[in-house]
Design an enzyme around this catalytic site. Structure first.
Site, PDB file in Angstrom:
ATOM      1  N   ASP A 108     -32.585 -12.989 -14.923  1.00  0.00           N
ATOM      2  CA  ASP A 108     -32.481 -11.991 -15.999  1.00  0.00           C
ATOM      3  C   ASP A 108     -32.401 -10.587 -15.405  1.00  0.00           C
ATOM      4  O   ASP A 108     -32.253  -9.601 -16.129  1.00  0.00           O
ATOM      5  CB  ASP A 108     -33.605 -12.130 -17.030  1.00  0.00           C
ATOM      6  CG  ASP A 108     -34.987 -12.028 -16.418  1.00  0.00           C
ATOM      7  OD1 ASP A 108     -35.094 -11.828 -15.190  1.00  0.00           O
ATOM      8  OD2 ASP A 108     -35.977 -12.137 -17.171  1.00  0.00           O
ATOM      9  N   SER A 109     -32.438 -10.493 -14.065  1.00  0.00           N
ATOM     10  CA  SER A 109     -32.133  -9.230 -13.388  1.00  0.00           C
ATOM     11  C   SER A 109     -30.686  -8.822 -13.674  1.00  0.00           C
ATOM     12  O   SER A 109     -30.293  -7.687 -13.390  1.00  0.00           O
ATOM     13  CB  SER A 109     -32.367  -9.340 -11.877  1.00  0.00           C
ATOM     14  OG  SER A 109     -31.709 -10.471 -11.356  1.00  0.00           O
TER      15      SER A 109
ATOM     16  N   ASP B 223     -32.815 -18.110 -15.736  1.00  0.00           N
ATOM     17  CA  ASP B 223     -33.992 -17.515 -16.375  1.00  0.00           C
ATOM     18  C   ASP B 223     -33.907 -17.671 -17.885  1.00  0.00           C
ATOM     19  O   ASP B 223     -32.881 -17.324 -18.490  1.00  0.00           O
ATOM     20  CB  ASP B 223     -34.054 -16.006 -16.076  1.00  0.00           C
ATOM     21  CG  ASP B 223     -34.908 -15.700 -14.859  1.00  0.00           C
ATOM     22  OD1 ASP B 223     -35.875 -16.435 -14.597  1.00  0.00           O
ATOM     23  OD2 ASP B 223     -34.597 -14.702 -14.163  1.00  0.00           O
TER      24      ASP B 223
ATOM     25  N   LYS C  87     -35.947 -21.208 -15.432  1.00  0.00           N
ATOM     26  CA  LYS C  87     -37.114 -20.549 -14.841  1.00  0.00           C
ATOM     27  C   LYS C  87     -37.849 -19.776 -15.946  1.00  0.00           C
ATOM     28  O   LYS C  87     -37.215 -19.193 -16.823  1.00  0.00           O
ATOM     29  CB  LYS C  87     -36.699 -19.600 -13.715  1.00  0.00           C
ATOM     30  CG  LYS C  87     -37.880 -18.821 -13.099  1.00  0.00           C
ATOM     31  CD  LYS C  87     -37.549 -18.250 -11.734  1.00  0.00           C
ATOM     32  CE  LYS C  87     -36.795 -16.952 -11.749  1.00  0.00           C
ATOM     33  NZ  LYS C  87     -37.471 -15.825 -12.441  1.00  0.00           N
TER      34      LYS C  87
ATOM     35  N   GLU D 149     -41.432 -17.173 -16.658  1.00  0.00           N
ATOM     36  CA  GLU D 149     -42.469 -16.328 -16.048  1.00  0.00           C
ATOM     37  C   GLU D 149     -43.828 -16.581 -16.717  1.00  0.00           C
ATOM     38  O   GLU D 149     -43.929 -16.520 -17.944  1.00  0.00           O
ATOM     39  CB  GLU D 149     -42.099 -14.843 -16.200  1.00  0.00           C
ATOM     40  CG  GLU D 149     -40.864 -14.456 -15.420  1.00  0.00           C
ATOM     41  CD  GLU D 149     -40.532 -12.958 -15.532  1.00  0.00           C
ATOM     42  OE1 GLU D 149     -41.344 -12.189 -16.075  1.00  0.00           O
ATOM     43  OE2 GLU D 149     -39.444 -12.572 -15.064  1.00  0.00           O
TER      44      GLU D 149
ATOM     45  N   GLU E 116     -43.452 -13.425  -6.692  1.00  0.00           N
ATOM     46  CA  GLU E 116     -42.816 -12.115  -6.508  1.00  0.00           C
ATOM     47  C   GLU E 116     -43.856 -11.058  -6.155  1.00  0.00           C
ATOM     48  O   GLU E 116     -44.853 -10.867  -6.873  1.00  0.00           O
ATOM     49  CB  GLU E 116     -42.044 -11.722  -7.788  1.00  0.00           C
ATOM     50  CG  GLU E 116     -41.351 -10.368  -7.654  1.00  0.00           C
ATOM     51  CD  GLU E 116     -40.282 -10.118  -8.705  1.00  0.00           C
ATOM     52  OE1 GLU E 116     -39.956 -11.020  -9.485  1.00  0.00           O
ATOM     53  OE2 GLU E 116     -39.759  -8.986  -8.723  1.00  0.00           O
TER      54      GLU E 116
HETATM   55  O1  KIV Z   1     -34.268 -12.247 -12.284  1.00  0.00           O
HETATM   56  C1  KIV Z   1     -34.368 -12.333 -11.060  1.00  0.00           C
HETATM   57  O2  KIV Z   1     -33.503 -11.906 -10.289  1.00  0.00           O
HETATM   58  C2  KIV Z   1     -35.569 -12.944 -10.517  1.00  0.00           C
HETATM   59  C3  KIV Z   1     -35.769 -12.885  -9.026  1.00  0.00           C
HETATM   60  C4  KIV Z   1     -36.204 -11.541  -8.635  1.00  0.00           C
HETATM   61  C5  KIV Z   1     -36.684 -13.935  -8.551  1.00  0.00           C
HETATM   62  O3  KIV Z   1     -36.378 -13.449 -11.232  1.00  0.00           O
END
Ligand code: KIV
Length: 273
Positions: free
Chosen positions: A53-54, A92, A122, A124, A191
């Protein structure tokens, strides 16, 4: 000059990641948000691609990961899936699509898997999202956990500083890692936490632990591709190693192109029909 020669025939699976941990082979993971980049990273031999989600920061220019939607994530993941032959693709589940409601978590995970063709999701959090993690796993969707600095909770944390330096938070993180393992997660991302704590977690759980800013004693590493290739500028946290300076290369290429047009040297007769 690259020397890494991946075994082209074998697709990476969650079981292979587990086997890699057992034999001490480090796992290499990077982010990807589109077809073209995913194709390059996969052909280079990356083990895991994270449709993170980055993308909210890197692709859309938002300050945080909070605005990205499930539809956006499915769009990014679909392109990545079309570019990949070998890597395991993890997506994510975005903020607001799983936290408070396990039924919504399941719906979001199923949409990602069905509509993008990715291999895993994924999420969190630890104990507080246990029900959501269990419900997604109950549908046969592999889940990667994410502990330590969790960007979806940035307004709770207040800063992007290193997490779990204090004993109470460190103990909770170890317990959360055990909860995620017991639920059935196939791996955990840690992280921005102290390397000593990441080492303890890696030795405590049997599933692979992938670090970003978590030191060398974990089972694998992940970085944001645009950061490690130097496409993003002015982002230089201590944990980031830059493997290229693409910002400079791309800027020079674009400036040459502009100059050639202005000079009327592009296109030539050979470049015309
Ligand atoms: O969204 C992302 O890029 C991440 C990484 C930093 C692990 O969760």
């Amino acid at each position: 000059m690259s020397i890494y020669q991946p075994e082209r025939a074998k697709k990476v699976t969650t079981h292979q990641l587990q086997a890699m941990k057992m034999r001490g082979e480090k796992i290499a993971m990077l982010t990807a948000y589109d077809y073209s980049m995913a194709k390059i990273l996969d052909a280079a031999g990356i083990d895991v691609l994270l449709v993170g989600d980055s993308a909210s920061n890197v692709m859309a220019g938002h300050e945080t990961t909070l605005p990205i939607t499930l539809e956006h994530m499915i769009y990014h993941a679909s392109g990545v899936v079309r570019g990949v032959e070998r890597a395991l693709i993890v997506v994510d589940i975005p903020f607001g699509s799983y936290q408070g409601n396990s039924r919504e978590a399941l719906t979001s995970a199923i949409r990602i898997m069905k509509e993008s063709g990715a291999h895993a999701v994924k999420m969190e959090g630890g104990e507080e999202i246990k029900q959501s993690v269990e419900r997604v796993l109950s549908a046969g969707v592999p889940v990667m956990g994410h502990l330590g600095l969790m960007p979806q909770s940035i307004y709770k944390f207040g800063t992007y500083n290193v997490r779990a330096r204090e004993d109470v938070e460190a103990q909770k993180l170890i317990q959360d890692a055990q909860v995620l393992e017991q639920c059935g997660c196939f791996a955990i991302v840690l992280e921005k936490i102290p390397a000593t704590l990441a080492k303890i977690v890696t030795e405590t759980v049997k599933i692979p632990v992938i670090g970003i800013g978590a030191g060398p004693h974990v089972d694998g590493q992940v970085l944001v591709t645009h950061d490690m290739l130097g496409i993003t500028k002015n982002f230089a946290p201590r944990f980031l190693r830059r493997y290229a300076e693409l910002h400079e290369i791309m800027t020079a290429g674009v400036q040459d192109y502009i100059q050639d047009i202005k000079n009327k040297t592009f296109p030539t007769e050979k470049e015309s029909y």
